[in-house]
Design a protein around this motif. Structure first.
Motif, PDB file in Angstrom:
ATOM      1  N   GLU A   1       0.840  -1.204   0.000  1.00 18.20           N
ATOM      2  CA  GLU A   1       0.000   0.000   0.000  1.00 18.20           C
ATOM      3  C   GLU A   1       0.877   1.256   0.000  1.00 18.20           C
ATOM      4  O   GLU A   1       0.571   2.236  -0.688  1.00 18.20           O
ATOM      5  N   ASP A   2       1.954   1.226   0.758  1.00 16.06           N
ATOM      6  CA  ASP A   2       2.846   2.378   0.843  1.00 16.06           C
ATOM      7  C   ASP A   2       3.591   2.598  -0.470  1.00 16.06           C
ATOM      8  O   ASP A   2       3.642   3.715  -1.002  1.00 16.06           O
TER       9      ASP A   2
ATOM     10  N   LEU B   1       2.923   1.413  -3.552  1.00 11.56           N
ATOM     11  CA  LEU B   1       2.080   1.599  -4.734  1.00 11.56           C
ATOM     12  C   LEU B   1       1.042   2.702  -4.567  1.00 11.56           C
ATOM     13  O   LEU B   1       0.232   2.938  -5.468  1.00 11.56           O
ATOM     14  N   GLY B   2       1.040   3.348  -3.435  1.00 16.43           N
ATOM     15  CA  GLY B   2       0.167   4.491  -3.263  1.00 16.43           C
ATOM     16  C   GLY B   2      -1.266   4.166  -2.937  1.00 16.43           C
ATOM     17  O   GLY B   2      -2.166   4.956  -3.227  1.00 16.43           O
ATOM     18  N   GLY B   3      -1.508   3.016  -2.313  1.00 13.87           N
ATOM     19  CA  GLY B   3      -2.861   2.665  -1.868  1.00 13.87           C
ATOM     20  C   GLY B   3      -3.669   1.925  -2.910  1.00 13.87           C
ATOM     21  O   GLY B   3      -3.307   1.823  -4.081  1.00 13.87           O
TER      22      GLY B   3
END
Length: 360
Positions: free
Chosen positions: A248-249, A251-253
């Motif tokens: 998530e961090d 790949l931006g969520g």
């Protein structure tokens, strides 16, 4: 056990009934409960909580093929996912005149598991749901997680229900896809869990774990946090605790929903290929098999192996590749041995399945 009122932030995420509460000795410390029970409450500001409404709609959708009087079983562990599913299903079942029964599965793997089951039964009965606690014996085949899952599903399958509801969420689906990718298990594994698979139904695959917790809060339900779900000894727990937050961090969520969408797309493709494979009239005929597209042929060979008695849970892409070689690259191989005590060999124009010979 003690209850604590949540501070307003989401509680630690528990598992749904279908995620194994595995383990090994020594037994864990007594489990804890999150959330303070309140009178039944499903309204916020005078309106129905939108998450509760969504959960009810998802259950209605997966049970749309059933009529009044249909027998529905919901599997419960005591975690937020399964209690939330039971709560919204109770409403749907009452409106649709379904005969609803909750089965609370106690794996007996942790101190206090019997009390967790009893607490779940008590809360379900407050919701008007008939509930029974079932203690299962967990074996060792396939490792602790698989053994717990098999024991749980066997207990639920023992009912004569028209539909059995399991509380897997979108987060569970995302983890399943990642596990399949890591094993290199092919599209069938990456396609994850089906929303409807015969009488097995998973209405929460579009909901997050946080949604399940919100349904519990809105319904005044306490839920159990299984310590095994954050235990780094188990691969799925490490995925949940370490890998998913990192993805998530980086790949931006939006990683979990993206993985779930991938599973849905693959399910559609796999379903079409499975239908083509089912239409093959002579699945043991070498010439017929050679004429098929490799994607269809692998599914035909899988069906052939399963119909002969191969163990579906252990049948891998490597086994299927060896079967394919009997068709497309035969150089006199003796036989291909498959899990479940089955072997396949080529005899002239056909593939023959038989029991694996016992050697001394």
């Amino acid at each position: 056990m003690r209850s604590t009122r949540p501070s307003g932030s989401a509680a630690s995420t528990p598992s749904g009934p279908s995620r194994p509460t595995c383990p090994t000795s020594p037994r864990s410390s007594p489990p804890r409960v999150v959330g303070q029970a309140r009178p039944r409450l499903t309204v916020v500001g005078g309106a129905l909580d939108p998450t509760v409404a969504r959960g009810r709609n998802e259950v209605r959708r997966v049970l749309a093929d059933l009529g009044p009087g249909a027998r529905v079983v919901v599997g419960v562990s005591g975690g937020a996912d399964s209690l939330a599913l039971a709560a919204v299903t109770a409403f749907v079942a009452a409106k649709a005149s379904f005969a609803l029964q909750a089965v609370v599965v106690d794996h007996g793997l942790q101190d206090g598991s019997g009390q967790v089951a009893a607490n779940a039964v008590e809360q379900l009965e407050r919701l008007g749901v008939s509930a029974t606690a079932v203690r299962v014996e967990v074996g060792a085949d396939g490792g602790p997680e698989a053994a717990a899952r098999n024991a749980r599903l066997a207990a639920l399958a023992a009912s004569d229900a028209d539909a059995v509801l399991l509380a897997h969420t979108l987060d569970d689906q995302a983890e399943t896809v990642l596990l399949g990718l890591g094993r290199g298990s092919g599209p069938r594994s990456i396609a994850g869990m089906a929303e409807i698979d015969g009488r097995w139904r998973r209405p929460f695959l579009a909901l997050r774990r946080s949604d399940a917790e919100q349904i519990c809060r809105a319904s005044g339900l306490d839920w159990w946090v299984d310590p095994h779900n954050s235990d780094p000894r188990f691969r799925r727990s490490r995925l949940r605790r370490d890998v998913m937050p990192l993805l998530e961090d980086v790949l931006g969520g939006g990683v979990a929903p993206a993985l779930a969408r991938t599973a849905h797309q693959l399910q559609s493709d796999s379903s079409a290929l499975d239908e083509l494979a089912a239409d093959v009239a002579a699945p043991d005929d070498v010439a017929t098999l050679q004429s098929l597209h490799p994607a269809v042929r692998s599914r035909v060979l899988r069906r052939l192996a399963l119909s002969a008695g191969a163990d579906a849970s252990a049948l891998s892409s490597a086994h299927l590749a060896e079967l394919d070689r009997l068709v497309t690259d035969w150089r006199g191989q003796q036989r291909v041995e498959l899990p479940g005590g089955i072997c396949v060999k080529r005899a002239g124009p056909s593939l023959l399945c038989s029991a694996t010979p016992v050697t001394q």
